[in-house]
Design an enzyme around this catalytic site. Structure first.
Site, PDB file in Angstrom:
ATOM      1  N   ASP A  30      -1.756  -9.485   7.882  1.00  0.00           N
ATOM      2  CA  ASP A  30      -2.236  -9.715   9.252  1.00  0.00           C
ATOM      3  C   ASP A  30      -3.508  -8.754   9.469  1.00  0.00           C
ATOM      4  OD1 ASP A  30      -1.064  -7.064   9.197  1.00  0.00           O
ATOM      5  OD2 ASP A  30       0.133  -7.360  10.634  1.00  0.00           O
ATOM      6  N   LYS A  62     -10.062  -3.704   9.979  1.00  0.00           N
ATOM      7  CA  LYS A  62     -10.864  -2.668  10.599  1.00  0.00           C
ATOM      8  C   LYS A  62     -11.806  -1.851   9.833  1.00  0.00           C
ATOM      9  CE  LYS A  62      -7.043  -1.710  13.795  1.00  0.00           C
ATOM     10  NZ  LYS A  62      -6.092  -0.564  14.198  1.00  0.00           N
ATOM     11  N   ASP A  79      -6.133  -2.194   7.561  1.00  0.00           N
ATOM     12  CA  ASP A  79      -6.541  -0.657   8.506  1.00  0.00           C
ATOM     13  C   ASP A  79      -7.200  -0.044   7.302  1.00  0.00           C
ATOM     14  OD1 ASP A  79      -6.705   0.926  10.507  1.00  0.00           O
ATOM     15  OD2 ASP A  79      -4.685   1.378  10.344  1.00  0.00           O
TER      16      ASP A  79
END
Length: 176
Positions: free
Chosen positions: A93, A124, A96
């Site tokens: 998904d 990110k 990070d």
């Protein structure tokens, strides 16, 4: 991001995967639970564009609320076809810090795939700790703590159809 934009990008990612992995019969490995919504749509798009593939699942926990703990635990082991000598594509998904993907690469070596690739709907860049990771496809670069479209905060908000930036505190008010 609105659902319509996200759905369009996932369809493009599925089409790209059908071209990239044609003639390879990869295993798309869902990193649960966040990747379920992405994987359903991504796999449907890839299948629609003629790709033959198999699927598997694995569940890894590394979050405590909004924080990455740095400790990765496989809470549900790999379930799926034999990986030996196969191309495995992690369907995630969000990327990070990159630590979960790095952990999975190491963990999955025991199954002897020929290569492990990664696609993710969101990434990110500003939080990336593991810098030497390469991805086959990233849907969107996002900033801040986001929820919705499969992403959660302590198992809340995963069902939201759009992607939302969280301004803390993110807990729903008690209904009492």
């Amino acid at each position: 991001l609105e659902e319509e934009q996200i759905l369009l990008r996932i369809a493009e990612m599925g089409e790209d995967a059908a071209e990239r992995y044609k003639d390879e019969n990869p295993i798309f490995l869902r990193v649960k639970d966040g990747a379920d919504k992405l994987a359903d749509l991504f796999e449907a798009s890839a299948r629609e564009h003629g790709l033959k593939f198999e699927t598997g699942t694995i569940t890894v926990k590394s979050m405590d609320g909004a924080d990455t703990t740095g400790i990765h635990t496989v809470t549900q082991g790999y379930e799926g076809p034999d990986m030996t000598g196969r191309k495995v594509v992690l369907v995630e998904d969000i990327i990070d810090t990159g630590e979960t993907i790095a952990f999975l690469f190491e963990h999955l070596e025991q199954y002897a795939p020929t290569i492990i690739k990664t696609i993710a709907l969101f990434a990110k860049e500003e939080r990336r700790v593991v810098k030497d990771l390469e991805f086959d496809d990233i849907g969107f670069i996002v900033q801040g703590f986001v929820v919705g479209f499969g992403l959660d905060f302590d198992d809340c908000y995963r069902e939201l159809k759009d992607l939302w930036l969280v301004l803390f505190p993110p807990y729903p008010e008690d209904s009492e």
